[in-house]
Write an enzyme that holds these catalytic residues in place. Structure first.
Site, PDB file in Angstrom:
ATOM      1  N   ASP A 117       0.838  -1.203   0.000  1.00  9.62           N
ATOM      2  CA  ASP A 117       0.000   0.000   0.000  1.00  9.62           C
ATOM      3  C   ASP A 117       0.879   1.260   0.000  1.00  9.62           C
ATOM      4  OD1 ASP A 117      -2.167   1.740   0.124  1.00  9.62           O
ATOM      5  OD2 ASP A 117      -2.402   1.538   2.294  1.00  9.62           O
ATOM      6  N   HIS A 160      -2.195   0.328  11.984  1.00  7.59           N
ATOM      7  CA  HIS A 160      -2.055  -1.092  11.639  1.00  7.59           C
ATOM      8  C   HIS A 160      -0.600  -1.447  11.406  1.00  7.59           C
ATOM      9  CE1 HIS A 160      -3.323   1.387   8.088  1.00  7.59           C
ATOM     10  NE2 HIS A 160      -2.144   0.997   7.661  1.00  7.59           N
ATOM     11  N   GLN A 228      -3.168  -5.267   5.974  1.00  8.89           N
ATOM     12  CA  GLN A 228      -2.911  -4.249   7.005  1.00  8.89           C
ATOM     13  C   GLN A 228      -3.796  -4.570   8.198  1.00  8.89           C
ATOM     14  OE1 GLN A 228      -3.852  -1.076   4.254  1.00  8.89           O
ATOM     15  NE2 GLN A 228      -1.795  -0.208   4.402  1.00  8.89           N
ATOM     16  N   ARG A 258       3.977  12.461  10.838  1.00  2.79           N
ATOM     17  CA  ARG A 258       2.620  12.450  10.280  1.00  2.79           C
ATOM     18  C   ARG A 258       1.909  11.218  10.820  1.00  2.79           C
ATOM     19  NH1 ARG A 258       0.072   9.655   6.176  1.00  2.79           N
ATOM     20  NH2 ARG A 258      -1.407  10.728   4.830  1.00  2.79           N
ATOM     21  N   ASP A 260      -0.509   8.755  10.574  1.00  2.00           N
ATOM     22  CA  ASP A 260      -1.330   8.239   9.476  1.00  2.00           C
ATOM     23  C   ASP A 260      -2.678   7.733   9.985  1.00  2.00           C
ATOM     24  OD1 ASP A 260      -1.571   7.244   6.688  1.00  2.00           O
ATOM     25  OD2 ASP A 260      -1.630   5.290   7.684  1.00  2.00           O
ATOM     26  N   GLU A 302      -3.179  13.101  10.185  1.00  3.63           N
ATOM     27  CA  GLU A 302      -3.844  12.865   8.905  1.00  3.63           C
ATOM     28  C   GLU A 302      -5.314  12.565   9.180  1.00  3.63           C
ATOM     29  OE1 GLU A 302      -4.589  10.222   5.045  1.00  3.63           O
ATOM     30  OE2 GLU A 302      -4.064   9.304   6.936  1.00  3.63           O
ATOM     31  N   HIS A 369      -0.286  12.280  -2.378  1.00  4.11           N
ATOM     32  CA  HIS A 369      -0.155  10.927  -2.928  1.00  4.11           C
ATOM     33  C   HIS A 369      -1.494  10.210  -3.018  1.00  4.11           C
ATOM     34  CE1 HIS A 369      -0.577  10.345   1.287  1.00  4.11           C
ATOM     35  NE2 HIS A 369      -0.663   9.037   1.156  1.00  4.11           N
ATOM     36  N   ASP A 370      -2.523  10.707  -2.309  1.00  2.00           N
ATOM     37  CA  ASP A 370      -3.813  10.034  -2.313  1.00  2.00           C
ATOM     38  C   ASP A 370      -4.748  10.637  -3.363  1.00  2.00           C
ATOM     39  OD1 ASP A 370      -3.473   7.962  -0.482  1.00  2.00           O
ATOM     40  OD2 ASP A 370      -3.802   9.282   1.231  1.00  2.00           O
ATOM     41  N   ARG A 494      -4.061   5.383  -7.693  1.00  2.00           N
ATOM     42  CA  ARG A 494      -3.281   6.462  -7.068  1.00  2.00           C
ATOM     43  C   ARG A 494      -1.871   6.510  -7.653  1.00  2.00           C
ATOM     44  NH1 ARG A 494      -4.189   5.234  -0.800  1.00  2.00           N
ATOM     45  NH2 ARG A 494      -3.702   3.157  -1.585  1.00  2.00           N
TER      46      ARG A 494
HETATM   47  C1  GLC Z   1      -3.539   7.004   4.748  1.00  2.00           C
HETATM   48  C2  GLC Z   1      -2.592   7.139   3.582  1.00  2.00           C
HETATM   49  C3  GLC Z   1      -3.019   6.230   2.472  1.00  2.00           C
HETATM   50  C4  GLC Z   1      -3.051   4.803   2.989  1.00  2.00           C
HETATM   51  C5  GLC Z   1      -3.905   4.698   4.276  1.00  2.00           C
HETATM   52  C6  GLC Z   1      -3.705   3.380   4.961  1.00  2.00           C
HETATM   53  O1  GLC Z   1      -4.811   7.434   4.436  1.00  2.00           O
HETATM   54  O2  GLC Z   1      -2.532   8.475   3.166  1.00  2.00           O
HETATM   55  O3  GLC Z   1      -2.167   6.342   1.365  1.00  2.00           O
HETATM   56  O4  GLC Z   1      -3.586   3.967   2.005  1.00  2.00           O
HETATM   57  O5  GLC Z   1      -3.545   5.690   5.213  1.00  2.00           O
HETATM   58  O6  GLC Z   1      -2.503   3.340   5.684  1.00  2.00           O
END
Ligand code: GLC
Length: 613
Positions: A117, A160, A228, A258, A260, A302, A369-370, A494
């Site tokens: 991922d 995760h 995950q 960051r 996540d 995030e 990136h998303d 993506r």
């Molecule tokens: C966050 C990341 C994304 C990822 C997700 C799972 O949203 O920005 O790219 O797929 O977390 O870790």
């Protein structure tokens, strides 16, 4: 010296101890695990290098260092940008030339490429992906960055682990202690009950929130991809170990962590498992832990949610949580405005953000990136007769170049055939029509697309907070279609905007007349101006202006008697802003010309940055 250091740690601990203990006991009611956590904090404080401790002390004296107008971020993938960590180090002069002094290194910890991922499935929090380098290389890079005044950000994926992480492997082998670090169920009863209230993150690429593990006869909770595995923060062992990982990474010289997918870290049956109050307890504890061990380290949350869910992650002035959050709704609303040429909703959204206390620091961006998730304020849109589903469909059509005045080259992401929902991918330049224009070779279309790219950046730089560029946008990089042929990536669009840095294109940024040169030099000029004008800092008061034309967005910023005005025309025709009440004489920051702004014509996809004289 040793005494002085112990004193410093004790002092910081004293400030937070009671609250930290209170929250910990509320969540875990486990005194010995709390004691163990305190020992961990002390160990990481002792292990922290003298140079990082010196940075801690400097930034403690200047806690507003990240709120000024001189920070410019860029997010980049190590492999795409420099091949390896050492390769990125060699490219630091390019980043400096791009005025960047904050880099977000996309996930680089050990992962299994087929189940990665994009690196967000971490196999080992203390090991770098061998293809990218080593922890020593990372320390070398952060030290080199610090010498050049560049801050380094990395992802801390705490929701995760990868199924290949040692804990997951031991859990899969039936070791009870490790199973208790995840959510394991030996039948579908509870998973089914969760599924009734928990939405899906990746409805197409990873449907459902649980994965069946035939080899051990259990379901495991997997909110994101099946590989995950969600960590169970009800277990204090998970919290303590993950805090140790956080501090370990901070001690490698990381300045910004960051966090996540933070809204997801606490699960409760009968809820959406998003933004639960325990999440805030954990983030608050993390903030205090950082302030005790490594106070220069910032937390970037995030939180890709609607505004009412985002803001609480700042915490309160007395009990802060994250230092910075993504301005995600503004980002999505920006692209809605690109497609509709109507700034009404964007104005409303910006006004909401501008009304927040100026202490809150947002990270502003056009692309990351998303995907773009179309998290707009649909209640507002309904007032203008726009319904969520058809409007999303319009936006997705527009950005695929199928409808309206569009030259965009986006692709859909996670189209949910049941709800009809879909998100969108593509680079800024390709969404602004540059890719199609370059292919057609029509100079007018190229001009228009470049103007749009530059105008959007000028507008983004004028928001309050820290602007972060997506690597490649500074030279107008277009989509990368090669992912379609890669077995590990093809299902995830993506990757359309996760292409390799094109260094030949970057070299063209030196060649007048090229699109790379035109975008790079225009952005560089704006970045320099932004760094020179204090009214771009987070302390300024910002407001939107009534320009009298829906296609033109007006933003004003005020600080210490100085006033900046930005006008941004989202349409393909020149438009006149007639109703700016303040009027008066202004200087065009970009050209140096003086002009009266009571009536001013903004070119198609053009902008003005003005300063009151
Ligand atoms: C966050 C990341 C994304 C990822 C997700 C799972 O949203 O920005 O790219 O797929 O977390 O870790």
């Amino acid at each position: 010296m040793a005494n002085k250091e112990i004193g410093e740690f004790e002092l910081r601990l004293k400030k937070h101890h009671d609250e930290l203990r209170w929250l910990y006991m509320e969540l875990y009611n486990n005194g010995s695990m709390f004691f163990e956590l305190m020992e961990t904090l002390r160990q990481f404080y002792e292990a922290r290098s003298d140079s990082l401790k010196a940075v801690d002390r400097e930034k403690e004296k200047d806690p507003n260092w990240y709120r000024r107008n001189d920070l410019l971020g860029m997010m980049l993938y190590i492999d795409n940008f420099g091949g390896t960590i050492n390769g990125v180090k060699e490219k630091l002069p390019y980043l400096q030339k791009s005025n960047v002094n904050y880099i977000h290194l996309m996930p680089f910890l050990d992962t299994v490429p087929e189940r990665s991922d994009g690196g967000y499935a971490v196999k080992d929090f203390r090991k770098v992906q061998p293809a990218l380098g080593t922890m020593e290389d990372l320390e070398g890079l952060t030290a080199a960055c610090h010498e050049k005044g560049i801050q380094v950000c990395m992802d801390f994926v705490m929701n995760h682990t990868s199924e290949d992480h040692e804990w997951a492997q031991r859990a899969r082998n039936g070791e009870g202690e490790y199973m208790s670090r995840y959510f394991f169920f030996n039948n579908r009863d509870i998973p089914d009950r969760y599924e009734q209230t928990v939405p899906q993150v990746f409805p197409t690429t990873a449907p459902g929130n649980f994965t069946w593990l035939p080899e051990c006869g259990h379901y495991v909770m997997t909110t994101f991809y099946p590989y995950q595995w969600d960590l169970n923060y009800r277990n204090p062992r998970v919290f303590n170990e993950m805090m140790a990982n956080f501090l370990y990474l901070a001690n490698r010289g990381i300045d910004i962590i960051r966090i996540d997918a933070v809204p997801y870290i606490w699960k409760e049956l009968g809820t959406s498992c998003r933004n639960l109050k325990q999440v805030h307890t954990i983030v608050r504890m993390m903030r205090m832990i950082g302030e005790i061990v490594c106070p220069s380290v910032l937390l970037l949350g995030e939180v890709v949610m609607e505004p009412s869910k985002v803001v609480p992650y700042f915490g309160t002035v007395e009990k802060p949580e994250c230092h910075m959050l993504y301005n995600v709704t503004t980002m999505a609303t920006t692209w809605h405005t690109v497609a509709t040429r109507d700034t009404t909703l964007l104005r409303e959204q910006l006004d909401k953000v501008f009304a927040l206390p100026t202490q809150y620091v947002f990270l502003n961006y056009l692309r990351c990136h998303d995907d773009i998730g179309w998290g707009l304020d649909y209640d507002s849109l309904r007032r203008f007769g726009m319904e969520e589903r058809p409007h999303k469909a319009y936006l997705n059509d527009f950005f695929r170049g199928l409808r309206g005045l569009s030259n965009s080259r986006g692709e859909l992401y996670n189209e949910d055939l049941v709800t009809g929902d879909a998100r969108l991918c593509g680079t800024t330049a390709s969404l602004c029509g540059l890719q199609a224009a370059l292919e057609s070779g029509k100079p007018e279309a190229i001009d228009r697309a470049i103007d749009a790219v530059v105008m959007l950046h000028a507008y983004m730089f004028m928001q309050s907070g820290i602007p972060v560029l997506y690597s490649g946008d500074e030279i107008g990089r277009c989509n990368d279609n090669s992912y379609h042929a890669d077995r590990n990536k093809a299902a995830d669009s993506r990757y359309l905007h996760r292409g390799k840095m094109d260094w030949a294109a970057a070299a063209r940024a030196e060649k007048p007349g090229t699109s790379e040169y035109r975008i790079f030099t225009a952005l560089a000029r704006l970045e320099t101006l932004r760094g020179e004008e204090a009214a771009f800092s987070c302390d300024a008061i910002a407001a939107t202006l009534d320009t009298g034309d829906k296609a033109i967005l007006g933003i004003a910023r005020y600080l210490n008697g100085e006033q900046l005005v930005g006008l941004f025309n989202f349409s393909d025709e020149p438009k006149t802003a007639a109703a700016i009440h303040s009027g008066g004489v202004y200087r065009n920051l970009v050209t140096g010309d003086t002009l009266n702004i009571s009536e001013i014509t903004v070119p198609a996809q053009g902008f003005f940055w003005l300063k009151r004289m």
